[in-house]
Design a protein around this motif. Structure first.
Motif, mmCIF file in Angstrom:
data_model
loop_
_atom_site.group_PDB
_atom_site.id
_atom_site.type_symbol
_atom_site.label_atom_id
_atom_site.label_comp_id
_atom_site.label_asym_id
_atom_site.label_seq_id
_atom_site.Cartn_x
_atom_site.Cartn_y
_atom_site.Cartn_z
ATOM 1 N N SER A 102 0.800 -1.216 0.110
ATOM 2 C CA SER A 102 -0.154 0.030 -0.122
ATOM 3 C C SER A 102 0.897 0.949 -0.023
ATOM 4 O O SER A 102 0.259 2.466 -0.217
ATOM 5 N N ASP A 103 2.115 1.105 0.261
ATOM 6 C CA ASP A 103 3.138 2.109 0.339
ATOM 7 C C ASP A 103 3.796 2.403 -0.940
ATOM 8 O O ASP A 103 4.699 3.356 -1.078
ATOM 9 N N LEU A 104 3.578 1.639 -2.069
ATOM 10 C CA LEU A 104 4.209 1.613 -3.291
ATOM 11 C C LEU A 104 4.179 2.979 -3.781
ATOM 12 O O LEU A 104 3.087 3.523 -3.842
ATOM 13 N N ASP A 105 5.517 3.548 -4.271
ATOM 14 C CA ASP A 105 5.575 4.792 -4.940
ATOM 15 C C ASP A 105 5.214 4.557 -6.424
ATOM 16 O O ASP A 105 5.926 4.145 -7.412
ATOM 17 N N ILE A 106 4.007 4.489 -6.867
ATOM 18 C CA ILE A 106 3.241 4.193 -8.078
ATOM 19 C C ILE A 106 2.664 5.296 -8.754
ATOM 20 O O ILE A 106 2.041 6.100 -8.019
ATOM 21 N N SER A 107 2.922 5.469 -9.897
ATOM 22 C CA SER A 107 2.591 6.662 -10.707
ATOM 23 C C SER A 107 2.091 6.119 -12.087
ATOM 24 O O SER A 107 2.555 5.128 -12.616
ATOM 25 N N ILE A 108 1.362 7.161 -12.937
ATOM 26 C CA ILE A 108 0.983 6.527 -14.504
ATOM 27 C C ILE A 108 0.986 8.172 -15.184
ATOM 28 O O ILE A 108 1.220 9.152 -14.747
ATOM 29 N N GLU A 109 1.534 7.634 -16.308
ATOM 30 C CA GLU A 109 1.570 8.727 -17.499
ATOM 31 C C GLU A 109 0.574 8.829 -18.292
ATOM 32 O O GLU A 109 0.016 7.660 -18.738
ATOM 33 N N VAL A 110 -0.267 9.709 -18.613
ATOM 34 C CA VAL A 110 -1.474 9.637 -19.762
ATOM 35 C C VAL A 110 -0.694 10.785 -20.735
ATOM 36 O O VAL A 110 -1.142 11.883 -20.472
ATOM 37 N N GLN A 111 -0.317 9.974 -21.752
ATOM 38 C CA GLN A 111 0.664 11.182 -22.798
ATOM 39 C C GLN A 111 1.312 12.035 -22.050
ATOM 40 O O GLN A 111 2.351 11.283 -21.762
ATOM 41 N N ASP A 112 1.205 13.238 -21.912
ATOM 42 C CA ASP A 112 2.329 14.105 -21.466
ATOM 43 C C ASP A 112 2.059 14.377 -19.935
ATOM 44 O O ASP A 112 2.643 15.419 -19.544
ATOM 45 N N GLU A 113 1.142 13.811 -19.425
ATOM 46 C CA GLU A 113 0.638 14.356 -18.024
ATOM 47 C C GLU A 113 1.025 13.175 -17.042
ATOM 48 O O GLU A 113 0.752 12.128 -17.335
ATOM 49 N N TRP A 114 1.608 13.715 -15.933
ATOM 50 C CA TRP A 114 2.031 12.687 -15.026
ATOM 51 C C TRP A 114 1.384 12.663 -13.707
ATOM 52 O O TRP A 114 0.926 13.829 -13.205
ATOM 53 N N SER A 116 0.006 10.774 -9.823
ATOM 54 C CA SER A 116 0.416 9.653 -8.538
ATOM 55 C C SER A 116 -0.479 10.010 -7.540
ATOM 56 O O SER A 116 -1.307 11.073 -7.558
ATOM 57 N N LEU A 117 -0.462 8.798 -6.674
ATOM 58 C CA LEU A 117 -1.285 8.761 -5.492
ATOM 59 C C LEU A 117 -0.775 9.949 -4.479
ATOM 60 O O LEU A 117 -1.718 10.310 -3.633
ATOM 61 N N TYR A 122 10.305 13.189 -6.644
ATOM 62 C CA TYR A 122 10.946 12.422 -8.088
ATOM 63 C C TYR A 122 11.958 13.439 -8.564
ATOM 64 O O TYR A 122 12.714 12.623 -9.199
ATOM 65 N N GLU A 123 12.049 14.351 -8.313
ATOM 66 C CA GLU A 123 13.061 15.116 -8.923
ATOM 67 C C GLU A 123 14.533 14.720 -8.412
ATOM 68 O O GLU A 123 15.264 14.744 -9.198
ATOM 69 N N THR A 124 14.484 14.351 -7.105
ATOM 70 C CA THR A 124 15.805 13.763 -6.649
ATOM 71 C C THR A 124 15.887 12.459 -7.127
ATOM 72 O O THR A 124 17.066 11.920 -7.651
ATOM 73 N N LEU A 125 15.044 11.504 -7.095
ATOM 74 C CA LEU A 125 14.898 10.162 -7.375
ATOM 75 C C LEU A 125 15.394 9.854 -8.857
ATOM 76 O O LEU A 125 16.145 9.141 -9.270
ATOM 77 N N MET A 126 14.457 10.450 -9.710
ATOM 78 C CA MET A 126 14.623 10.312 -11.264
ATOM 79 C C MET A 126 15.286 11.353 -12.154
ATOM 80 O O MET A 126 15.656 11.266 -13.185
ATOM 81 N N LYS A 127 15.816 12.138 -11.420
ATOM 82 C CA LYS A 127 16.597 13.625 -11.991
ATOM 83 C C LYS A 127 15.681 14.037 -13.408
ATOM 84 O O LYS A 127 16.215 14.195 -14.347
ATOM 85 N N VAL A 128 14.468 14.365 -12.775
ATOM 86 C CA VAL A 128 13.572 15.102 -13.865
ATOM 87 C C VAL A 128 13.185 16.490 -12.991
ATOM 88 O O VAL A 128 13.390 16.727 -11.836
ATOM 89 N N LYS A 129 12.595 17.352 -14.082
ATOM 90 C CA LYS A 129 12.008 18.653 -13.371
ATOM 91 C C LYS A 129 10.693 18.331 -13.106
ATOM 92 O O LYS A 129 9.967 17.981 -14.153
ATOM 93 N N GLY A 130 10.331 18.824 -12.186
ATOM 94 C CA GLY A 130 8.761 18.704 -11.918
ATOM 95 C C GLY A 130 8.329 17.525 -11.211
ATOM 96 O O GLY A 130 9.217 16.277 -11.236
ATOM 97 N N ASN A 131 7.150 17.328 -10.419
ATOM 98 C CA ASN A 131 6.725 16.128 -9.816
ATOM 99 C C ASN A 131 5.188 16.001 -10.183
ATOM 100 O O ASN A 131 4.651 16.698 -11.057
ATOM 101 N N PRO A 132 4.817 14.649 -10.183
ATOM 102 C CA PRO A 132 3.492 14.350 -10.782
ATOM 103 C C PRO A 132 2.274 15.123 -9.876
ATOM 104 O O PRO A 132 2.508 15.420 -8.984
ATOM 105 N N ILE A 133 1.171 15.010 -10.498
ATOM 106 C CA ILE A 133 -0.209 15.655 -9.837
ATOM 107 C C ILE A 133 -0.611 14.678 -9.047
ATOM 108 O O ILE A 133 -0.793 13.579 -9.554
ATOM 109 N N VAL A 134 -0.799 14.985 -7.655
ATOM 110 C CA VAL A 134 -1.521 13.956 -7.106
ATOM 111 C C VAL A 134 -2.813 13.911 -7.463
ATOM 112 O O VAL A 134 -3.666 14.921 -7.452
ATOM 113 N N THR A 135 -3.279 12.828 -7.201
ATOM 114 C CA THR A 135 -4.672 12.470 -8.058
ATOM 115 C C THR A 135 -5.135 11.069 -7.335
ATOM 116 O O THR A 135 -4.706 9.971 -6.934
#
Length: 258
Positions: A102-114, A116-117, A122-135
């Protein structure tokens, strides 16, 4: 051999450890394009990330395969193709994964929208700019997902047993990241489709890669080149092994062959 197209993975291949295209790699790709070669970027990344990493004019000369083949975009042929995980399957995946952690860091991409629960760095973990939208989960379960991805403790073997006939499941980033796309989506299927539209025989394609999501490409393209930092399976499938992504491996091969 006459080469007509180059397929370039990004992370661990064209991009160095600082997530940059070196000047030497940049010049080598532009030189190939000036000689009439088609340039195809094939990555697990979404469109927005590619825009962060690639400078002009690389962004305007290439065709793009995003999300390991789940989304294809080629402006000069007019190809825009999306191959999502249907919402019913995506919901099954979310329910299965969360029921086991239940604590899994899971997210989805829908075309170019990210999406997550929960909040996560994620910026530190995946070296990306921005974080997903909590949904909320209820909304996530209703969406056709371009890609589902997660970090965290989960038995991937059991996951594969349950969903192998419905999903492509890839474990990358030294086993830290699990990525799932439609069973129809793969880099090799996308490249075959693009090359057909561009009138380029697959045997005349050079491909550069470093990780397991490039295996299919190495089996189908005429001249597969493994990076010096590539996984051993790719090295075994390659026609040659070039230098690492931090030592201009792409440019060193292109300068010699083209």
């Amino acid at each position: 051999m006459k080469f007509s197209a180059i397929v370039l993975d990004l992370d661990g291949t064209l991009l160095n450890s600082d997530k940059q295209v070196s000047d030497r790699n940049y010049k080598a790709i532009l030189n190939c394009h000036r000689q009439g070669m088609k340039i195809i970027f094939a990555t697990a990344r979404p469109p927005r990330a590619v825009k962060w990493f690639l400078q002009e004019p690389l962004l305007t000369i290439g065709s793009y395969i995003y999300y390991n083949g789940a989304y294809i975009k080629c402006d000069y042929t007019g190809i825009h193709h999306h191959e999502p995980i249907k919402a019913t399957i995506a919901a099954d995946v979310l329910d299965y994964c969360l029921s086991r952690n239940s604590d899994l860091d899971i997210s989805i991409e829908v075309q170019d929208e990210w999406l997550s629960l929960k909040e996560y760095d994620y910026e530190t973990l995946m070296k990306v700019k921005g974080n997903p939208i909590v949904t909320p989960l209820e909304k996530l379960r209703k969406l056709d997902a371009t890609k589902i991805l997660f970090f965290g403790e989960l038995d991937v073997n059991l996951l594969e047993e349950k969903f192998a006939t419905r999903l492509n499941i890839l474990v990358t980033d030294n086993g830290d990241l699990v990525q799932m796309t439609s069973i129809q989506a793969s880099k090799e299927n996308a490249v075959a489709w693009l090359c057909k539209s561009l009138d380029v025989p697959l045997e005349n394609v050079i491909v550069f890669g470093d990780d397991y999501n490039d295996v299919g490409l190495f089996k189908t393209c005429g001249w597969p080149v493994a990076m010096g930092n590539a996984v051993e399976e790719l090295k075994r499938l390659s026609k040659e092994i070039t230098d690492t992504n931090d030592n201009d491996g792409v440019a060193k091969t292109l300068e010699r062959l083209i």
